[in-house]
Design a protein around this motif. Sequence first.
Motif, PDB file in Angstrom:
ATOM      1  N   GLY A  77     -77.513  85.026  -9.479  1.00 38.02           N
ATOM      2  CA  GLY A  77     -77.430  83.094 -10.173  1.00 38.02           C
ATOM      3  C   GLY A  77     -76.635  82.862  -9.001  1.00 38.02           C
ATOM      4  N   ALA A  78     -75.316  82.158  -9.795  1.00 39.18           N
ATOM      5  CA  ALA A  78     -74.448  81.566  -9.071  1.00 39.18           C
ATOM      6  C   ALA A  78     -73.731  82.513  -7.963  1.00 39.18           C
ATOM      7  CB  ALA A  78     -73.843  80.330  -9.419  1.00 39.18           C
ATOM      8  N   ALA A  79     -73.307  83.965  -8.790  1.00 39.14           N
ATOM      9  CA  ALA A  79     -72.598  84.137  -8.145  1.00 39.14           C
ATOM     10  C   ALA A  79     -72.510  85.661  -7.595  1.00 39.14           C
ATOM     11  CB  ALA A  79     -71.963  84.906  -9.014  1.00 39.14           C
TER      12      ALA A  79
ATOM     13  N   TYR B 100     -79.879  84.403   5.843  1.00 39.16           N
ATOM     14  CA  TYR B 100     -80.752  85.271   4.245  1.00 39.16           C
ATOM     15  C   TYR B 100     -80.266  86.115   3.277  1.00 39.16           C
ATOM     16  CZ  TYR B 100     -84.045  88.867   3.634  1.00 39.16           C
ATOM     17  OH  TYR B 100     -84.832  89.677   3.078  1.00 39.16           O
ATOM     18  N   LEU B 101     -80.819  85.240   2.154  1.00 42.54           N
ATOM     19  CA  LEU B 101     -79.961  85.401   0.791  1.00 42.54           C
ATOM     20  C   LEU B 101     -81.017  86.576   0.045  1.00 42.54           C
ATOM     21  CD1 LEU B 101     -79.371  81.499   0.651  1.00 42.54           C
ATOM     22  CD2 LEU B 101     -77.695  83.255   1.480  1.00 42.54           C
TER      23      LEU B 101
ATOM     24  N   ARG C 194     -84.803  79.324 -18.825  1.00 42.99           N
ATOM     25  CA  ARG C 194     -86.071  78.758 -18.523  1.00 42.99           C
ATOM     26  C   ARG C 194     -86.268  79.038 -16.899  1.00 42.99           C
ATOM     27  NH1 ARG C 194     -86.693  73.089 -18.782  1.00 42.99           N
ATOM     28  NH2 ARG C 194     -84.581  72.440 -18.597  1.00 42.99           N
ATOM     29  N   PRO C 195     -87.343  78.791 -16.480  1.00 39.94           N
ATOM     30  CA  PRO C 195     -87.428  78.267 -14.960  1.00 39.94           C
ATOM     31  C   PRO C 195     -86.212  77.937 -13.907  1.00 39.94           C
ATOM     32  CG  PRO C 195     -89.289  79.255 -16.132  1.00 39.94           C
ATOM     33  CD  PRO C 195     -88.699  79.122 -16.572  1.00 39.94           C
ATOM     34  N   ALA C 196     -87.039  76.829 -15.121  1.00 39.05           N
ATOM     35  CA  ALA C 196     -86.178  75.251 -14.352  1.00 39.05           C
ATOM     36  C   ALA C 196     -84.700  75.856 -14.341  1.00 39.05           C
ATOM     37  CB  ALA C 196     -86.356  73.801 -15.207  1.00 39.05           C
ATOM     38  N   ASP C 197     -83.855  75.846 -15.020  1.00 35.61           N
ATOM     39  CA  ASP C 197     -82.399  76.544 -15.362  1.00 35.61           C
ATOM     40  C   ASP C 197     -81.811  77.759 -14.340  1.00 35.61           C
ATOM     41  OD1 ASP C 197     -82.189  74.477 -17.679  1.00 35.61           O
ATOM     42  OD2 ASP C 197     -82.437  76.125 -18.863  1.00 35.61           O
ATOM     43  N   ALA C 198     -82.820  78.725 -14.243  1.00 36.44           N
ATOM     44  CA  ALA C 198     -82.408  79.757 -13.441  1.00 36.44           C
ATOM     45  C   ALA C 198     -82.428  79.326 -12.226  1.00 36.44           C
ATOM     46  CB  ALA C 198     -83.744  80.587 -13.126  1.00 36.44           C
ATOM     47  N   ILE C 199     -83.345  78.518 -12.195  1.00 33.15           N
ATOM     48  CA  ILE C 199     -83.023  78.391 -10.205  1.00 33.15           C
ATOM     49  C   ILE C 199     -82.070  77.653  -9.782  1.00 33.15           C
ATOM     50  CG2 ILE C 199     -86.232  78.234  -9.949  1.00 33.15           C
ATOM     51  CD1 ILE C 199     -85.828  75.176  -9.903  1.00 33.15           C
ATOM     52  N   GLU C 200     -81.635  76.432 -10.540  1.00 35.14           N
ATOM     53  CA  GLU C 200     -80.472  76.114 -10.592  1.00 35.14           C
ATOM     54  C   GLU C 200     -79.222  76.548  -9.209  1.00 35.14           C
ATOM     55  OE1 GLU C 200     -78.361  74.785 -13.373  1.00 35.14           O
ATOM     56  OE2 GLU C 200     -79.943  72.907 -14.603  1.00 35.14           O
ATOM     57  N   PRO C 201     -78.981  78.019  -9.425  1.00 37.75           N
ATOM     58  CA  PRO C 201     -78.404  78.488  -8.211  1.00 37.75           C
ATOM     59  C   PRO C 201     -78.419  78.454  -6.666  1.00 37.75           C
ATOM     60  CG  PRO C 201     -77.938  79.859 -10.165  1.00 37.75           C
ATOM     61  CD  PRO C 201     -79.385  79.239 -10.701  1.00 37.75           C
ATOM     62  N   ILE C 202     -80.324  78.890  -7.202  1.00 42.25           N
ATOM     63  CA  ILE C 202     -80.970  78.748  -5.174  1.00 42.25           C
ATOM     64  C   ILE C 202     -81.269  76.976  -5.068  1.00 42.25           C
ATOM     65  CG2 ILE C 202     -83.207  79.017  -4.404  1.00 42.25           C
ATOM     66  CD1 ILE C 202     -84.239  80.977  -6.694  1.00 42.25           C
TER      67      ILE C 202
ATOM     68  N   ARG D 287     -79.619  85.988 -13.052  1.00 41.69           N
ATOM     69  CA  ARG D 287     -77.947  86.257 -13.388  1.00 41.69           C
ATOM     70  C   ARG D 287     -79.039  86.789 -15.095  1.00 41.69           C
ATOM     71  NH1 ARG D 287     -73.301  88.412 -13.132  1.00 41.69           N
ATOM     72  NH2 ARG D 287     -73.044  86.826 -11.702  1.00 41.69           N
ATOM     73  N   ARG D 288     -79.515  86.174 -16.005  1.00 35.48           N
ATOM     74  CA  ARG D 288     -80.469  86.812 -16.971  1.00 35.48           C
ATOM     75  C   ARG D 288     -82.034  86.887 -16.945  1.00 35.48           C
ATOM     76  NH1 ARG D 288     -80.471  83.295 -21.169  1.00 35.48           N
ATOM     77  NH2 ARG D 288     -79.433  81.472 -20.838  1.00 35.48           N
ATOM     78  N   LEU D 289     -82.656  87.203 -18.051  1.00 32.64           N
ATOM     79  CA  LEU D 289     -84.168  87.418 -18.029  1.00 32.64           C
ATOM     80  C   LEU D 289     -84.726  86.024 -18.121  1.00 32.64           C
ATOM     81  CD1 LEU D 289     -86.448  89.069 -18.271  1.00 32.64           C
ATOM     82  CD2 LEU D 289     -86.321  88.458 -21.019  1.00 32.64           C
ATOM     83  N   VAL D 290     -85.744  85.357 -17.123  1.00 35.93           N
ATOM     84  CA  VAL D 290     -86.514  84.622 -17.468  1.00 35.93           C
ATOM     85  C   VAL D 290     -87.902  84.647 -17.871  1.00 35.93           C
ATOM     86  CG1 VAL D 290     -86.927  82.358 -15.482  1.00 35.93           C
ATOM     87  CG2 VAL D 290     -84.905  84.546 -14.931  1.00 35.93           C
ATOM     88  N   LYS D 291     -87.959  83.498 -18.241  1.00 41.44           N
ATOM     89  CA  LYS D 291     -89.602  82.640 -19.170  1.00 41.44           C
ATOM     90  C   LYS D 291     -90.122  82.839 -18.133  1.00 41.44           C
ATOM     91  CE  LYS D 291     -87.923  80.942 -23.167  1.00 41.44           C
ATOM     92  NZ  LYS D 291     -87.824  79.978 -24.642  1.00 41.44           N
TER      93      LYS D 291
END
Length: 272
Positions: A246-248, A187-188, A222-230, A193-197
Motif C-alpha cells: 500500500g502506501a507503507a 524500481y518499486l 475497490r481497484p480505484a482505491d487500491a491504486i492511490e498509493p501507486i 495492503r489488503r485484498l482487491v476486488k
Amino acid sequence: MKTVVITGGTDGMGAALASHYLRESERVVVVGRSRVKFEALLAALAADDPATTDRASFIAADLSLTAESRRVVEQIKARHERVDVLVLAASFIRQKRHETVEGHEASWVLFFVSKYILTTGLTSLLADSDHPTVVNISVPGARVEAIDFDDLESVRCFSFIRSNAQQRRANELLGILATVENPTLAYLTWGPRRLVKTSFAGDVGWVMKMSSVILGAVAAQRPADAIEPIIALVADPPTGRAAYRGAARVPLVHGPHDADDAYRLATAIKEY
C-alpha cells in the motif's frame, strides 16, 4: 505528457491505473489479452473526453509466451521515443503447473520472465525519461531462499505457494539488474495492503474462487482505491529500489548473494 505502459491494463488495478492516467491527459499503452475490455474502458472514458482515444493504444498479447513479450517490446520501441512509467500488472492465476506451446511453465513466464523482458527491453526508452519508474505489482517480502535455480520451472515439484514465492523473490532481484542498467530508475516492488476486488482471472479450483468471492464481498477494496498509493509514488518516485505494501514502505529482503543471484537469473533468461 508522460508515456505510461501498463500490462494487464484491461482489468482490476491495471484498468484503474489506465483510466486514471488517461483522465490526467497522459499517453497510455495498454497491454492485455482482451481488446473487447480495452474498447469498453476507452468508450467509457471517451464519453467524457473524446480526446482520450488519441492518447490510448492497445497491444494484444499473451505474456505467458516469451515471443509475445519480445514482440510487445519491439512494438513499443517502434511507436514511442520514451517510456516514463512501466506498470507490470498482468495476472492469470494457476493452481496447477501448465506448460505453454513454447515448452515453458506458464506462471513462471507470466509473473517473472515477461517482466524481465519488458523491463530490460525498454531500458533505453526509460532512460530518456526525467523520472523513469517501474512499478512491479508483486508482493514484496519473499524469503531469500525462495528460488530453486535447479528447477526454475517447477518440473520436479509444483505448488501454488512455492511458485508464487519464487516469482516474488525473482522480481525483487530484477530490481538490482534494472537499477544497475539505469541508476536514475525508480524500481518499486509493490503489493496492496489488503485484498482487491477483481474478476480473478485464472485457472483455479472452486474452493479458491469461492473464497475469493466471499472475501471480496466482505473485505476487499475497490481497484480505484487500491491504486492511490501507486499514483502518489509515481508522482514523486524514490530513486533506486524500494518495496511497498500500500502506501507503507517496507524493508527490502537482503540475502548474502543477491547480486550473484540476480545475474544468475539473467543468464537463465537468455535460454528463453
